[in-house]
Design an enzyme around this catalytic site. Structure first.
Site, PDB file in Angstrom:
ATOM      1  CB  SER A 100       5.792   2.330   3.195  1.00  0.00           C
ATOM      2  OG  SER A 100       6.565   1.525   4.017  1.00  0.00           O
ATOM      3  CE  LYS A 146       0.648  -3.432   1.935  1.00  0.00           C
ATOM      4  NZ  LYS A 146       0.855  -4.349   1.209  1.00  0.00           N
TER       5      LYS A 146
END
Length: 315
Positions: A298, A49
């Site tokens: 991720s 992110k």
């Protein structure tokens, strides 16, 4: 609806130099078939992110940026925006849903963010209300072209490291990461397939693609999955990218996600949260198309008790 381009991804890559880590694609000799892992859990905030948040903040008008930023997030985007905001010396507020992982909320505070806790289905609305009330700029977790372009740099790096990649497996929640990666890989490795991965208990993006229209799942359904980072569904913007550029979505069960968390820790020496392990889970369960495959890990902001249980079970 205007989609991002590979040129947007390339520009984001230049902006993120010095803020986001360039992660290597790591081969996994222990896994079946040909598998590489893209360890975004090694980012400064423990998740991919930082790429989207950093690019969006860099693109923001300096005057607006100085007034402060706000977002809504279950954890990883909130940490990323707080980290990027701190680098610019500006205030950051994160609206978090009730039940958000404590480790993620604590990390937001550690990066200097103020948090506001609300019911899960009110977080986006509350963030918009607070932005208007206090003159803050809303930087959403995925529903923004600059955020998607930042996430696309995961794909630009995969293409540079493995130009012969045949399959890229990427988690799908809000869809920003999958949208960005599909854009970059589609432009740079046109023969490769980009396949999204969702938990069976939060498979709204898969259903949406099957129906050809957004089909949101209610919070009481998606909260059943341990993969908290992919409980939210895509927006109109990210769905448009997925519909145009993704080669499909597969799903994995909770036991498969849990097993992948343990396998990544024991065999790859990578700490992955459940959301971060779903792509690897798909490969290990034989759900991917096969060939030379990269699974995006991720994020790694995992509850310590869950990680300990998964590692023990994997032994």
């Amino acid at each position: 609806m205007e989609l991002i381009t590979d040129a947007d991804a390339a520009a984001a890559e230049a902006r993120l130099a010095g803020l986001a880590l360039r992660t290597a694609s790591v081969p996994c000799e222990w896994a079946p078939g040909e598998l590489w892992l893209k360890p975004e859990n090694l980012q400064p905030v423990g998740a991919f992110k930082i790429r989207g948040a950093g690019n969006a903040l860099a693109r923001l008008d300096p005057q607006l940026r100085s007034a402060g930023v706000i977002t809504h997030s279950s954890g990883n985007h909130g940490q990323a925006l707080a980290y990027a905001a701190r680098s610019y010396g500006v205030a950051c507020t994160v609206v978090v849903p009730e039940g958000a992982p404590r480790v993620k909320v604590a990390a937001m505070h550690g990066f200097g963010a103020e948090t506001v806790t609300v019911a899960g289905d009110r977080r986006a609305e509350t963030a918009r209300e607070l932005a208007g009330k206090h003159g803050l700029t809303l930087v959403p977790p995925f529903d923004h072209r600059d955020v998607i372009a930042g996430q696309a740099t995961v794909g630009t790096e995969i293409a540079a490291d493995l130009p012969g990649v045949e399959t890229v497996l990427v988690p799908v929640g809000g869809g920003g990461l999958a949208a960005g990666v599909a854009t970059a890989i589609g432009a740079r490795c046109p023969r490769a397939r980009v396949v999204g991965v969702e938990p069976e208990l939060a498979a709204d993006a898969k259903q949406s693609l099957q129906r050809g229209r957004l089909t949101p799942w209610p919070d009481e359904l998606t909260r059943r999955t341990m993969a908290d980072g992919v409980r939210v569904g895509p927006s109109q913007l990210t769905f448009a990218h997925l519909k145009a550029r993704l080669d499909g979505i597969v799903t994995v069960g909770e036991e498969e996600i849990f097993a992948a968390v343990g396998a990544l820790a024991r065999r790859a020496h990578l700490v992955a949260e459940p959301s971060g392990a779903v792509a690897a889970a798909a490969h290990l369960a034989g759900r991917g198309p096969g060939g030379r495959t990269v699974a995006v890990v991720s994020g790694g902001n995992v509850d310590a008790d869950l990680l300990a249980r998964a590692v023990t079970a994997a032994g």
